[in-house]
Design an enzyme around this catalytic site. Structure first.
Site, PDB file in Angstrom:
ATOM      1  N   SER A 126       0.843  -1.193   0.000  1.00 45.07           N
ATOM      2  CA  SER A 126       0.000   0.000   0.000  1.00 45.07           C
ATOM      3  C   SER A 126       0.876   1.240   0.000  1.00 45.07           C
ATOM      4  O   SER A 126       2.039   1.191   0.430  1.00 45.07           O
ATOM      5  CB  SER A 126      -0.900   0.008   1.242  1.00 45.07           C
ATOM      6  OG  SER A 126      -1.544   1.246   1.423  1.00 45.07           O
ATOM      7  N   TYR A 139      -3.015  -1.444  10.250  1.00 49.21           N
ATOM      8  CA  TYR A 139      -2.906  -1.748   8.820  1.00 49.21           C
ATOM      9  C   TYR A 139      -1.554  -1.301   8.273  1.00 49.21           C
ATOM     10  O   TYR A 139      -0.865  -2.049   7.570  1.00 49.21           O
ATOM     11  CB  TYR A 139      -4.041  -1.050   8.075  1.00 49.21           C
ATOM     12  CG  TYR A 139      -3.995  -1.216   6.578  1.00 49.21           C
ATOM     13  CD1 TYR A 139      -4.438  -2.386   5.978  1.00 49.21           C
ATOM     14  CD2 TYR A 139      -3.523  -0.186   5.757  1.00 49.21           C
ATOM     15  CE1 TYR A 139      -4.402  -2.529   4.596  1.00 49.21           C
ATOM     16  CE2 TYR A 139      -3.484  -0.321   4.380  1.00 49.21           C
ATOM     17  CZ  TYR A 139      -3.927  -1.504   3.804  1.00 49.21           C
ATOM     18  OH  TYR A 139      -3.880  -1.646   2.449  1.00 49.21           O
TER      19      TYR A 139
END
Length: 263
Positions: A126, A139
């Site tokens: 990400s 996350y």
């Protein structure tokens, strides 16, 4: 004809990547938790298999479907909220999928690639690894762990002609970020964080913070075919800009992160 195994293909980046490789004539093994819910078109080059990346038995069954020329670890979960309000049980769940699940998939597939002295592993992380996103601490940490893991793995596997790559997508509004969790975002933003969170959520709506699913599919395609020593492949205009800014700013992630997520 080469075979690619992609995890997390029921929606989002994984689904689009599977479509992309099918269109290019590849054999595709599309792995997902719920195969009955697939949106993939019927094709003689497509196999849809059930996969839970937190189950060693499930992983072993999918890895045995090879030979696998390319592994794309795309499956992932996450949730937005203040870390202090995020139950540790969910933090562990995020790591079980995003970190340990990726590691387990690699461990299951590496032996066959090493023996053939050929293969590519693409780990989808990400853009939060380029600029840590507030209200997504667990996350972000789970994806940062895979960045370090992939870099180390690249050194280990190079002598066996197995290439290891990172694809770093930007933010996509269509991604089911909190999929596979029963937590609600309103339960994870205590009142003390309300003023802090408001402009961040408003920033998510800006066009500049948008990555198309096709951007990620194309980045995976490029990563698979790139034969250089390049490790990172940002996907989407926002991720590409972050990647460039990170290098231009002397790696001060917090400094340029503040320009994205105003106080």
């Amino acid at each position: 004809m080469q075979t690619i195994l992609i995890t997390g293909t029921s929606s989002g980046y994984g689904l689009e990547t599977a479509r992309h490789f099918l269109d290019k004539g590849w054999n595709v093994i599309a792995a997902m938790r719920r195969p009955d819910a697939t949106c993939l078109p019927a094709s003689p080059n497509l196999r849809i298999l059930p996969l839970d990346v937190t189950s060693q038995e499930s992983i072993a069954a999918v890895a045995a479907a090879g030979p696998i020329d390319v592994l794309v670890n795309n499956a992932g979960i996450g949730v937005v909220g203040a870390f202090e309000a995020t139950p540790m049980a969910h933090v562990r769940k995020v790591f079980d999928t995003n970190t340990f699940g990726v590691m387990a998939m690699c461990q299951a597939v590496i032996p066959q690639m090493r023996e053939r002295r050929s293969g590519v592993i693409v780990n989808v992380t990400s853009s939060v690894t380029l600029a840590a996103m507030p209200l997504a601490a667990a996350y972000t940490a789970s994806k940062q762990a895979i960045e370090g893991f992939t870099g180390s793995l690249a050194h280990e596997l190079a002598s066996f002609d197995v290439r290891t790559r990172l694809v770093e997508p930007g933010y996509a509004p269509t991604t089911r970020f909190a999929q596979n969790t029963d937590l609600r975002i309103e339960d994870l933003i205590p009142s003390a964080y309300a003023d802090f969170a408001r402009p961040i959520f408003e920033a998510f709506g800006k066009p500049s913070l948008t990555t198309k699913e096709t951007d990620v599919a194309e980045a995976v395609w490029t990563a698979v075919h790139d034969t250089s020593d390049r490790l990172q492949f940002p996907a989407g205009a926002d991720a590409v800009a972050l990647f460039q800014t990170r290098h231009d700013s002397g790696h001060d992630r917090r400094a340029y992160g503040r320009t994205l997520y105003p106080r």
